[in-house]
Design an enzyme around this catalytic site. Sequence first.
Site, PDB file in Angstrom:
ATOM      1  CG  HIS A 306      -7.287  20.382  -4.526  1.00  0.00           C
ATOM      2  ND1 HIS A 306      -7.216  21.755  -4.592  1.00  0.00           N
ATOM      3  CD2 HIS A 306      -8.438  20.081  -3.892  1.00  0.00           C
ATOM      4  CE1 HIS A 306      -8.292  22.256  -4.001  1.00  0.00           C
ATOM      5  NE2 HIS A 306      -9.043  21.273  -3.566  1.00  0.00           N
ATOM      6  NE  ARG A 354     -10.985  17.744  -2.930  1.00  0.00           N
ATOM      7  CZ  ARG A 354     -11.049  17.002  -1.834  1.00  0.00           C
ATOM      8  NH1 ARG A 354     -10.710  15.739  -1.881  1.00  0.00           N
ATOM      9  NH2 ARG A 354     -11.455  17.530  -0.707  1.00  0.00           N
ATOM     10  CE  LYS A 357     -15.462  17.640  -2.204  1.00  0.00           C
ATOM     11  NZ  LYS A 357     -14.950  17.814  -0.830  1.00  0.00           N
ATOM     12  CG  ASP A 360     -14.578  27.323  -3.129  1.00  0.00           C
ATOM     13  OD1 ASP A 360     -14.607  28.574  -3.174  1.00  0.00           O
ATOM     14  OD2 ASP A 360     -14.103  26.698  -2.171  1.00  0.00           O
ATOM     15  CB  CYS A 362     -11.005  30.110  -3.337  1.00  0.00           C
ATOM     16  SG  CYS A 362     -11.208  28.362  -3.003  1.00  0.00           S
ATOM     17  CE1 TYR A 363      -9.979  25.125  -4.699  1.00  0.00           C
ATOM     18  CE2 TYR A 363     -12.291  24.527  -4.919  1.00  0.00           C
ATOM     19  CZ  TYR A 363     -11.088  24.458  -4.230  1.00  0.00           C
ATOM     20  OH  TYR A 363     -11.002  23.727  -3.070  1.00  0.00           O
ATOM     21  CG  ASP A 426     -17.337  27.920  -1.291  1.00  0.00           C
ATOM     22  OD1 ASP A 426     -17.855  27.670  -2.387  1.00  0.00           O
ATOM     23  OD2 ASP A 426     -17.082  27.033  -0.445  1.00  0.00           O
ATOM     24  CG  ASP A 433     -13.419  33.600   3.541  1.00  0.00           C
ATOM     25  OD1 ASP A 433     -12.726  33.896   2.553  1.00  0.00           O
ATOM     26  OD2 ASP A 433     -13.913  32.460   3.688  1.00  0.00           O
ATOM     27  CG  HIS A 436     -13.566  32.148  -0.374  1.00  0.00           C
ATOM     28  ND1 HIS A 436     -13.467  31.613   0.889  1.00  0.00           N
ATOM     29  CD2 HIS A 436     -13.594  31.104  -1.247  1.00  0.00           C
ATOM     30  CE1 HIS A 436     -13.444  30.281   0.784  1.00  0.00           C
ATOM     31  NE2 HIS A 436     -13.521  29.946  -0.491  1.00  0.00           N
TER      32      HIS A 436
HETATM   33  C1  FPP Z   1      -9.373  21.016  -0.129  1.00  0.00           C
HETATM   34  O1  FPP Z   1     -10.279  21.667   0.639  1.00  0.00           O
HETATM   35  C2  FPP Z   1      -8.238  21.939  -0.402  1.00  0.00           C
HETATM   36  C3  FPP Z   1      -7.023  21.503  -0.636  1.00  0.00           C
HETATM   37  C4  FPP Z   1      -6.719  20.056  -0.618  1.00  0.00           C
HETATM   38  C5  FPP Z   1      -5.925  22.460  -1.025  1.00  0.00           C
HETATM   39  C6  FPP Z   1      -5.728  23.686  -0.195  1.00  0.00           C
HETATM   40  C7  FPP Z   1      -4.524  24.380  -0.662  1.00  0.00           C
HETATM   41  C8  FPP Z   1      -4.489  25.657  -1.042  1.00  0.00           C
HETATM   42  C9  FPP Z   1      -5.680  26.533  -0.963  1.00  0.00           C
HETATM   43  C10 FPP Z   1      -3.239  26.218  -1.665  1.00  0.00           C
HETATM   44  C11 FPP Z   1      -2.264  26.770  -0.718  1.00  0.00           C
HETATM   45  C12 FPP Z   1      -1.260  27.496  -1.505  1.00  0.00           C
HETATM   46  C13 FPP Z   1      -0.167  28.089  -1.033  1.00  0.00           C
HETATM   47  C14 FPP Z   1       0.614  28.948  -1.930  1.00  0.00           C
HETATM   48  C15 FPP Z   1       0.321  27.901   0.343  1.00  0.00           C
HETATM   49  P1  FPP Z   1     -11.798  21.198   0.674  1.00  0.00           P
HETATM   50  O2  FPP Z   1     -11.886  19.707   0.751  1.00  0.00           O
HETATM   51  O3  FPP Z   1     -12.441  21.983   1.751  1.00  0.00           O
HETATM   52  O4  FPP Z   1     -12.350  21.757  -0.704  1.00  0.00           O
HETATM   53  P2  FPP Z   1     -12.814  21.013  -2.048  1.00  0.00           P
HETATM   54  O5  FPP Z   1     -14.021  20.220  -1.728  1.00  0.00           O
HETATM   55  O6  FPP Z   1     -13.127  22.154  -2.957  1.00  0.00           O
HETATM   56  O7  FPP Z   1     -11.666  20.183  -2.538  1.00  0.00           O
HETATM   57 ZN    ZN Z   2     -12.896  28.149  -1.421  1.00  0.00          ZN
HETATM   58  K     K Z   3     -13.877  24.165  -1.071  1.00  0.00           K
END
Ligand code: FPP
Ligand code: ZN
Ligand code: K
Length: 513
Positions: A306, A354, A357, A360, A362-363, A426, A433, A436
């Site tokens: 991820h 990932r 998926k 978004d 935030c990535y 996102d 928020d 983001h």
């Molecule tokens: C999946 O969310 C998201 C994760 C598996 C990772 C979240 C981790 C962070 C944001 C990093 C934290 C960092 C620090 C420094 C503490 P989802 O399944 O909602 O999103 P997706 O479909 O985009 O993977």
């Molecule tokens: Zn996001």
């Molecule tokens: K997400």
Amino acid sequence: MRPMRPRGSRNRTRPRVIFLHQQQDPHAPRQLRGIGRLAKDTSESRKKMAATAAEPAMRSAHGEGVSIPPLFTTSPPIRDALQTESSMLQDETIEECLPFLAAEGEGHEHHNAHGIPHLYRDRHVKFLHKQLGLLPAMFKAADPSRPWIFYWCLAGLSLLGQDVDSYRAKLIETVRPMQNETGGFAGGFGQTSHLATTYATVLSLALVGGEDVYGVIDRRSMWKWLCSLKQPDGGFQMAVGGEEDVRGAYCAAVLVSLLNIPLELSPDSPARAAGHTDLFSGLAEWVRRCQTYEGGVSAKPGVEAHGAYAFCALGCLSILDSPHRSIPKYFDVPRLVSWLSARQYAPEGGFSGRTNKLVDGCYSHWVGGCWPLIEAALNGPEGPAAQAAADYTPLQADDSLFGRNALIRYILCCGQDLSKRGGMRDKPSKYSDAYHTCYVLSGLSSAQHQWRFVSARADAAVLDGDAWAVSPHIKGEQIFDEEDRVCTTHPVFVIPQHKADACQKYFASKQGF
Ligand code: FPP
Ligand code: ZN
Ligand code: K
């Protein structure tokens, strides 16, 4: 936008991998082109998209001629014929984003000559100030995340060019009761210390800066607590008895580096059982175990890669030693670059977290923020080792490892709430928020600027010994107006460079405790 391959691997016989939703490779063998045509697709919208593709230029609602490359206005030409829940969600997301990318979305009255909305700076500033105030009762589930809200808002405001010093007194008063005598900061008074809330608190304090602010942090108990989180396998638990993952590795490394925490392990640290003597020993070896078969990085060994963890891992390695030494030593960089490259989608232009998926905003940070560290790993300090980079053929006209303009387009077109509410999001169907807003702006900054790794520490143990420099990215076409440039943020610490420097400088004067 295409996955990268190291030069020389091109002629090896291996099955050709087709990344879904990626830009069509003009060099691909003919029979692979337009594979998507095999997919049965008769929807009206797709016909409309095909028609749009043929138009040389789009016309904005204002009748002004705006040329938008078809890459961002049409569905991907290469498609997998297999329909799954994921592929349908992906199709819906493309449909959702296309009008925004084609300058047809709400609020596009205020776009630039490239058909891209301006950064609605004032609205985002107002949004962040509001998030720092009293929040409605529905936010009560977010109570243990209050330090995160401080960090996201203060970091976001700094990126927008706002002075955050006025929050100094309030922040001190708020976080003081969140610090536990046993070390670290919790999400609130009476709660357990956690590496994520401690990281967010310390970054928030560093963001406002000043000696009375730094003075709030009890370094001795912080050291003891970090020692209690350090595990025999080299990694860090997020809280005593909590999960061990690569966030812990990054948060601990940031705290040690910013606060000049002594490395020697306390006698009662659980890591002593495996013979470790310092906080960092075995940590890079633990992080290495998180690179997966895909080339990306997972939260802990053996799970799915991820983007958020890729950033944590690269950030951690860049603290343990200079990135050109630590990153290639512990990671298979070509495979990581390939996986990171596959995170950028067309037509959206933004990154996913990932495989299979959705894009978004935030990535833009979690993945976008990996590129300066990867570049430092490849180029080494300024020049001498720049030859290493020659092993990679830059696919972008502007020499970048990712599509900067594509990302900027996604952020400004799809990532902003252009209504009175403001804030970043996102994707268009989601509410803005603070999280983001912070990370979308941080990603925007990464796309707008060029970080250079200027000089490397002589000794890995001199944690503040690396020098980084930043300048506006000027190669190639600039599709945003100068007024829409955001400020810079340190590629490892994700706060302004001078704030990280000031914090390190203050704590460097502390010998022991
Ligand atoms: C999946 O969310 C998201 C994760 C598996 C990772 C979240 C981790 C962070 C944001 C990093 C934290 C960092 C620090 C420094 C503490 P989802 O399944 O909602 O999103 P997706 O479909 O985009 O993977
Ligand atoms: Zn996001
Ligand atoms: K997400």
